[in-house]
Design a protein around this motif. Structure first.
Motif, PDB file in Angstrom:
ATOM      1  N   ASP A  51      72.526  49.888  68.447  1.00 20.27           N
ATOM      2  CA  ASP A  51      71.131  50.308  68.559  1.00 20.27           C
ATOM      3  C   ASP A  51      70.470  49.764  69.829  1.00 20.27           C
ATOM      4  OD1 ASP A  51      71.230  51.672  66.112  1.00 20.27           O
ATOM      5  OD2 ASP A  51      70.682  49.862  64.994  1.00 20.27           O
ATOM      6  N   PHE A  52      71.042  48.704  70.384  1.00 20.17           N
ATOM      7  CA  PHE A  52      70.459  48.053  71.559  1.00 20.17           C
ATOM      8  C   PHE A  52      71.351  48.202  72.790  1.00 20.17           C
ATOM      9  CE2 PHE A  52      68.982  45.959  67.723  1.00 20.17           C
ATOM     10  CZ  PHE A  52      67.609  46.008  67.903  1.00 20.17           C
ATOM     11  N   ALA A  53      72.336  49.080  72.738  1.00 21.49           N
ATOM     12  CA  ALA A  53      73.336  49.207  73.805  1.00 21.49           C
ATOM     13  C   ALA A  53      72.704  49.481  75.169  1.00 21.49           C
ATOM     14  CB  ALA A  53      74.341  50.298  73.458  1.00 21.49           C
ATOM     15  N   ARG A  54      71.645  50.240  75.205  1.00 21.18           N
ATOM     16  CA  ARG A  54      71.054  50.567  76.507  1.00 21.18           C
ATOM     17  C   ARG A  54      70.430  49.358  77.195  1.00 21.18           C
ATOM     18  NH1 ARG A  54      65.858  54.408  75.308  1.00 21.18           N
ATOM     19  NH2 ARG A  54      64.373  52.738  75.002  1.00 21.18           N
ATOM     20  N   TRP A  55      70.277  48.253  76.458  1.00 17.58           N
ATOM     21  CA  TRP A  55      69.731  47.030  77.046  1.00 17.58           C
ATOM     22  C   TRP A  55      70.808  45.960  77.255  1.00 17.58           C
ATOM     23  CZ3 TRP A  55      66.670  49.104  72.877  1.00 17.58           C
ATOM     24  CH2 TRP A  55      65.565  49.824  73.329  1.00 17.58           C
ATOM     25  N   THR A  56      72.061  46.348  77.276  1.00 14.27           N
ATOM     26  CA  THR A  56      73.151  45.395  77.459  1.00 14.27           C
ATOM     27  C   THR A  56      72.903  44.544  78.704  1.00 14.27           C
ATOM     28  OG1 THR A  56      74.751  46.821  76.368  1.00 14.27           O
ATOM     29  CG2 THR A  56      75.633  45.148  77.849  1.00 14.27           C
ATOM     30  N   GLY A  57      72.932  43.246  78.506  1.00 16.91           N
ATOM     31  CA  GLY A  57      72.741  42.311  79.606  1.00 16.91           C
ATOM     32  C   GLY A  57      71.310  42.181  80.093  1.00 16.91           C
ATOM     33  N   ARG A  58      70.370  42.867  79.445  1.00 19.66           N
ATOM     34  CA  ARG A  58      68.975  42.838  79.894  1.00 19.66           C
ATOM     35  C   ARG A  58      68.027  42.317  78.813  1.00 19.66           C
ATOM     36  NH1 ARG A  58      67.504  48.539  81.779  1.00 19.66           N
ATOM     37  NH2 ARG A  58      68.771  49.116  80.005  1.00 19.66           N
ATOM     38  N   VAL A  59      68.559  41.510  77.892  1.00 20.03           N
ATOM     39  CA  VAL A  59      67.749  40.965  76.807  1.00 20.03           C
ATOM     40  C   VAL A  59      67.629  39.459  76.998  1.00 20.03           C
ATOM     41  CG1 VAL A  59      67.636  40.552  74.320  1.00 20.03           C
ATOM     42  CG2 VAL A  59      68.420  42.765  75.189  1.00 20.03           C
ATOM     43  N   LEU A  60      66.411  38.961  76.953  1.00 23.65           N
ATOM     44  CA  LEU A  60      66.151  37.529  77.014  1.00 23.65           C
ATOM     45  C   LEU A  60      65.697  37.076  75.642  1.00 23.65           C
ATOM     46  CD1 LEU A  60      65.660  34.819  78.484  1.00 23.65           C
ATOM     47  CD2 LEU A  60      63.354  35.668  79.024  1.00 23.65           C
ATOM     48  N   LEU A  61      66.419  36.139  75.060  1.00 24.38           N
ATOM     49  CA  LEU A  61      66.037  35.547  73.781  1.00 24.38           C
ATOM     50  C   LEU A  61      65.627  34.112  74.038  1.00 24.38           C
ATOM     51  CD1 LEU A  61      68.950  36.825  71.511  1.00 24.38           C
ATOM     52  CD2 LEU A  61      66.637  37.771  71.706  1.00 24.38           C
ATOM     53  N   ILE A  62      64.388  33.793  73.764  1.00 19.18           N
ATOM     54  CA  ILE A  62      63.915  32.413  73.878  1.00 19.18           C
ATOM     55  C   ILE A  62      63.876  31.871  72.461  1.00 19.18           C
ATOM     56  CG2 ILE A  62      62.042  30.895  74.596  1.00 19.18           C
ATOM     57  CD1 ILE A  62      61.331  33.006  76.720  1.00 19.18           C
ATOM     58  N   LEU A  63      64.853  31.058  72.145  1.00 19.02           N
ATOM     59  CA  LEU A  63      65.035  30.536  70.792  1.00 19.02           C
ATOM     60  C   LEU A  63      64.960  29.009  70.836  1.00 19.02           C
ATOM     61  CD1 LEU A  63      68.054  32.812  69.800  1.00 19.02           C
ATOM     62  CD2 LEU A  63      65.624  33.200  69.322  1.00 19.02           C
ATOM     63  N   SER A  64      63.771  28.487  70.765  1.00 15.44           N
ATOM     64  CA  SER A  64      63.582  27.043  70.837  1.00 15.44           C
ATOM     65  C   SER A  64      64.373  26.338  69.750  1.00 15.44           C
ATOM     66  CB  SER A  64      62.103  26.684  70.684  1.00 15.44           C
ATOM     67  OG  SER A  64      61.332  27.284  71.688  1.00 15.44           O
ATOM     68  N   GLU A  65      65.038  25.251  70.131  1.00 16.92           N
ATOM     69  CA  GLU A  65      65.778  24.475  69.135  1.00 16.92           C
ATOM     70  C   GLU A  65      64.846  23.916  68.083  1.00 16.92           C
ATOM     71  OE1 GLU A  65      68.239  21.600  71.099  1.00 16.92           O
ATOM     72  OE2 GLU A  65      69.441  23.149  72.058  1.00 16.92           O
ATOM     73  N   ASP A  66      63.583  23.679  68.447  1.00 13.65           N
ATOM     74  CA  ASP A  66      62.631  23.126  67.481  1.00 13.65           C
ATOM     75  C   ASP A  66      61.808  24.209  66.790  1.00 13.65           C
ATOM     76  OD1 ASP A  66      61.088  23.827  69.690  1.00 13.65           O
ATOM     77  OD2 ASP A  66      59.904  21.988  69.682  1.00 13.65           O
ATOM     78  N   LYS A  75      68.635  32.912  63.985  1.00 14.14           N
ATOM     79  CA  LYS A  75      68.833  32.882  65.439  1.00 14.14           C
ATOM     80  C   LYS A  75      70.222  33.402  65.804  1.00 14.14           C
ATOM     81  CE  LYS A  75      65.905  28.823  65.926  1.00 14.14           C
ATOM     82  NZ  LYS A  75      65.881  27.400  66.318  1.00 14.14           N
ATOM     83  N   ASP A  76      71.238  32.929  65.091  1.00 16.78           N
ATOM     84  CA  ASP A  76      72.611  33.364  65.362  1.00 16.78           C
ATOM     85  C   ASP A  76      72.767  34.866  65.142  1.00 16.78           C
ATOM     86  OD1 ASP A  76      73.210  30.719  65.922  1.00 16.78           O
ATOM     87  OD2 ASP A  76      74.176  30.353  63.991  1.00 16.78           O
ATOM     88  N   ALA A  77      72.135  35.377  64.087  1.00  9.21           N
ATOM     89  CA  ALA A  77      72.212  36.815  63.799  1.00  9.21           C
ATOM     90  C   ALA A  77      71.553  37.626  64.911  1.00  9.21           C
ATOM     91  CB  ALA A  77      71.563  37.121  62.456  1.00  9.21           C
ATOM     92  N   LEU A  78      70.439  37.133  65.424  1.00  8.68           N
ATOM     93  CA  LEU A  78      69.755  37.835  66.507  1.00  8.68           C
ATOM     94  C   LEU A  78      70.604  37.841  67.774  1.00  8.68           C
ATOM     95  CD1 LEU A  78      67.190  39.304  67.371  1.00  8.68           C
ATOM     96  CD2 LEU A  78      66.211  37.075  67.946  1.00  8.68           C
ATOM     97  N   VAL A  79      71.232  36.714  68.074  1.00  6.01           N
ATOM     98  CA  VAL A  79      72.105  36.642  69.255  1.00  6.01           C
ATOM     99  C   VAL A  79      73.276  37.613  69.102  1.00  6.01           C
ATOM    100  CG1 VAL A  79      73.681  35.159  70.558  1.00  6.01           C
ATOM    101  CG2 VAL A  79      71.442  34.283  69.854  1.00  6.01           C
ATOM    102  N   ARG A  80      73.861  37.669  67.906  1.00  7.32           N
ATOM    103  CA  ARG A  80      74.981  38.587  67.669  1.00  7.32           C
ATOM    104  C   ARG A  80      74.530  40.043  67.739  1.00  7.32           C
ATOM    105  NH1 ARG A  80      76.026  34.970  63.548  1.00  7.32           N
ATOM    106  NH2 ARG A  80      75.216  36.442  62.020  1.00  7.32           N
ATOM    107  N   LEU A  81      73.309  40.312  67.336  1.00 11.32           N
ATOM    108  CA  LEU A  81      72.787  41.674  67.301  1.00 11.32           C
ATOM    109  C   LEU A  81      72.575  42.250  68.701  1.00 11.32           C
ATOM    110  CD1 LEU A  81      71.642  43.953  65.479  1.00 11.32           C
ATOM    111  CD2 LEU A  81      69.428  42.799  65.664  1.00 11.32           C
ATOM    112  N   MET A  82      72.159  41.404  69.627  1.00 11.42           N
ATOM    113  CA  MET A  82      71.858  41.869  70.980  1.00 11.42           C
ATOM    114  C   MET A  82      73.117  41.896  71.833  1.00 11.42           C
ATOM    115  SD  MET A  82      68.751  42.604  71.070  1.00 11.42           S
ATOM    116  CE  MET A  82      67.845  42.654  69.546  1.00 11.42           C
ATOM    117  N   PRO A  83      73.308  42.948  72.623  1.00 14.63           N
ATOM    118  CA  PRO A  83      74.487  43.042  73.474  1.00 14.63           C
ATOM    119  C   PRO A  83      74.334  42.189  74.739  1.00 14.63           C
ATOM    120  CG  PRO A  83      73.168  45.022  73.683  1.00 14.63           C
ATOM    121  CD  PRO A  83      72.504  44.168  72.656  1.00 14.63           C
TER     122      PRO A  83
END
Length: 120
Positions: A51-66, A75-83
Motif C-alpha cells: 500500500d505504501f510502495a510508491r513511497w519506497t525510501g521516502r518515508v521518515l519515521l520519528i519514533l522517540s525511544e521515550d 513501532k516495530d510494526a510501523l517500521v515493517r509496514l513502510m518500505p
C-alpha cells in the motif's frame, strides 16, 4: 515521571496542560477506543507494505525511544509496514516531540527532505 524526566520545567507544564485538555476531551469510552485504534492502525486497517510502495525510501519515521504512546511492538510494526523507511529514534520528547523539541524535530525533517532533494 519516567516520561518527562528529560523535559524542562516549562516543557513539563506544557505537557501537563496538554494532557489535562486531552483527558477532558476524551471523556467517553468510544473516544478513548478511537485513540487506541489510531495508535494501532496497522493492526486494524489491514494495511500492507504494498500500500505504501510508491513511497519506497521516502518515508521518515520519528519514533522517540521515550515515546510511551506507542509501545515497541507498534513501532516495530510501523517500521515493517513502510518500505525502506528512514527511522530516527534519538529525538527525545516522546510522542509529542514536535511540540516539546520543535527545533530538533524540524531540523530532522529538514535534513531528511534535503537528503532526498539532493538525490532528485
Amino acid at each position: 515521571m519516567r516520561k518527562t524526566q528529560d523535559l524542562s520545567s516549562g516543557e513539563r507544564r506544557l505537557m501537563q496542560g496538554l494532557c489535562d485538555v486531552l483527558k477532558q476531551l476524551l471523556s467517553r469510552p468510544y473516544q478513548r477506543h478511537m485513540a487506541d485504534l489510531l495508535i494501532d492502525a496497522a493492526s486494524h486497517a489491514d494495511m500492507v507494505t504494498a500500500d505504501f510502495a510508491r513511497w519506497t525510501g521516502r518515508v521518515l519515521l520519528i519514533l522517540s525511544e521515550d515515546d510511551h504512546a506507542f509501545n515497541q511492538a507498534n513501532k516495530d510494526a510501523l517500521v515493517r509496514l513502510m518500505p525502506d523507511p528512514t527511522v530516527v529514534t534519538d529525538l527525545t520528547g516522546g510522542h509529542l516531540a514536535l511540540l516539546v523539541r520543535m527545533d530538533e524535530y524540524m531540523d530532522t525533517v529538514r535534513a531528511f527532505i534535503g537528503s532526498h532533494t539532493a538525490r532528485s
